[in-house]
Write a protein that holds these residues in place. Structure first.
Motif, short mmCIF file in Angstrom:
data_model
loop_
_atom_site.label_atom_id
_atom_site.label_comp_id
_atom_site.label_asym_id
_atom_site.label_seq_id
_atom_site.Cartn_x
_atom_site.Cartn_y
_atom_site.Cartn_z
N GLU A 33 45.63 53.60 27.46
CA GLU A 33 46.69 54.69 27.44
C GLU A 33 46.39 55.48 28.98
O GLU A 33 47.58 55.83 29.53
N LEU A 34 44.99 55.47 29.60
CA LEU A 34 45.01 56.03 30.59
C LEU A 34 45.47 55.17 31.87
O LEU A 34 46.14 55.61 32.58
N HIS A 35 45.62 54.12 31.75
CA HIS A 35 45.98 52.89 32.62
C HIS A 35 47.61 53.11 32.72
O HIS A 35 47.99 53.06 33.83
N ALA A 36 48.18 53.21 31.57
CA ALA A 36 49.63 53.21 31.45
C ALA A 36 50.05 54.43 32.33
O ALA A 36 51.31 54.46 32.81
N GLN A 68 36.77 66.82 25.53
CA GLN A 68 36.51 65.57 25.25
C GLN A 68 37.58 64.87 25.71
O GLN A 68 37.81 63.49 25.43
N GLU A 69 38.48 65.61 26.35
CA GLU A 69 39.72 65.03 26.97
C GLU A 69 39.48 63.79 28.01
O GLU A 69 38.75 64.11 28.85
N PRO A 70 39.95 62.48 27.79
CA PRO A 70 39.59 61.28 28.85
C PRO A 70 40.39 61.80 30.13
O PRO A 70 41.52 62.27 29.90
N ARG A 96 43.70 60.34 35.17
CA ARG A 96 44.93 60.77 34.57
C ARG A 96 45.65 61.73 35.63
O ARG A 96 44.92 62.51 36.54
N PRO A 97 46.80 61.76 35.90
CA PRO A 97 47.65 62.61 36.87
C PRO A 97 46.98 63.97 36.93
O PRO A 97 47.00 64.53 38.04
N SER A 98 46.97 64.67 35.98
CA SER A 98 46.66 66.32 35.85
C SER A 98 45.14 66.07 36.20
O SER A 98 44.88 67.25 36.52
N ALA A 99 44.14 65.15 36.49
CA ALA A 99 42.62 65.18 36.84
C ALA A 99 42.67 64.55 38.22
O ALA A 99 41.38 64.74 38.75
#
Length: 172
Positions: A33-36, A68-70, A96-99
């Motif tokens: 999911e994160l990779h996508a 615990q958000e990845p 993640r874009p927001s991080a």
């Protein structure tokens, strides 16, 4: 390496903290999911699971401490020669874009480089798209140097293929 570490996402006293935890194949779905979210051609959960089950592969995930958000992850591979002197590779790192810009990728890289040193790796390599200036800047800050180029290595969803820079970091 087992366990986790924490870090500040912005350096601010009020910033939420994140924790790094070593991953295995059970994290495959969340890594996919994160990779996508970060790449035009995402890896499948099956690819992550198979990679993490391969001897010499390891990875870390950063999760926000409060919920615990990845936030990001890195997957790495080491190949040691008898008596040390081996090589390692950054297979994939994504935030993640927001991080992005919060120190997540830097913390993951520092942890992975420490682990590579611990197991006797002398040089670690990676490929990065020539148009990914933020990642290139991070790698240069860590001490990676350009050693080559792979023409047309990365596929872009709505555009021409992009070259990859090959970068290396000497751990000893």
């Amino acid at each position: 390496m087992t366990g986790s570490m924490t870090g500040s996402m912005t350096g601010s006293m009020t910033a939420p903290l994140f924790a790094l935890t070593q991953v295995d194949g059970t994290y495959a779905e969340v890594l996919a999911e994160l990779h996508a979210e970060s790449f035009d051609e995402g890896w499948s959960a099956a690819s992550f699971q198979a990679t993490l089950e391969t001897p010499g592969s390891f990875g870390y995930i950063a999760v926000r401490a409060e919920d615990q958000e990845p936030l990001g992850f890195g997957v790495f591979r080491v190949c040691c020669e008898e008596g040390g002197g081996g090589e390692g590779e950054v297979l994939c790192i994504a935030t993640r874009p927001s991080a992005r810009g919060t120190g997540v990728a830097k913390a993951i890289m520092h942890t992975a480089l420490s682990e590579a040193r611990r197991v006797g790796i002398e040089t670690i390599f990676l490929e990065v798209a020539v148009d990914n200036g933020n990642a290139i800047g991070l790698y240069q800050t860590l001490g990676f140097v350009e050693t080559g180029r792979r023409p047309g290595y990365y596929v872009r969803e709505n555009g021409p293929r992009v070259d990859a820079l090959i970068m290396a970091f000497m751990l000893v």
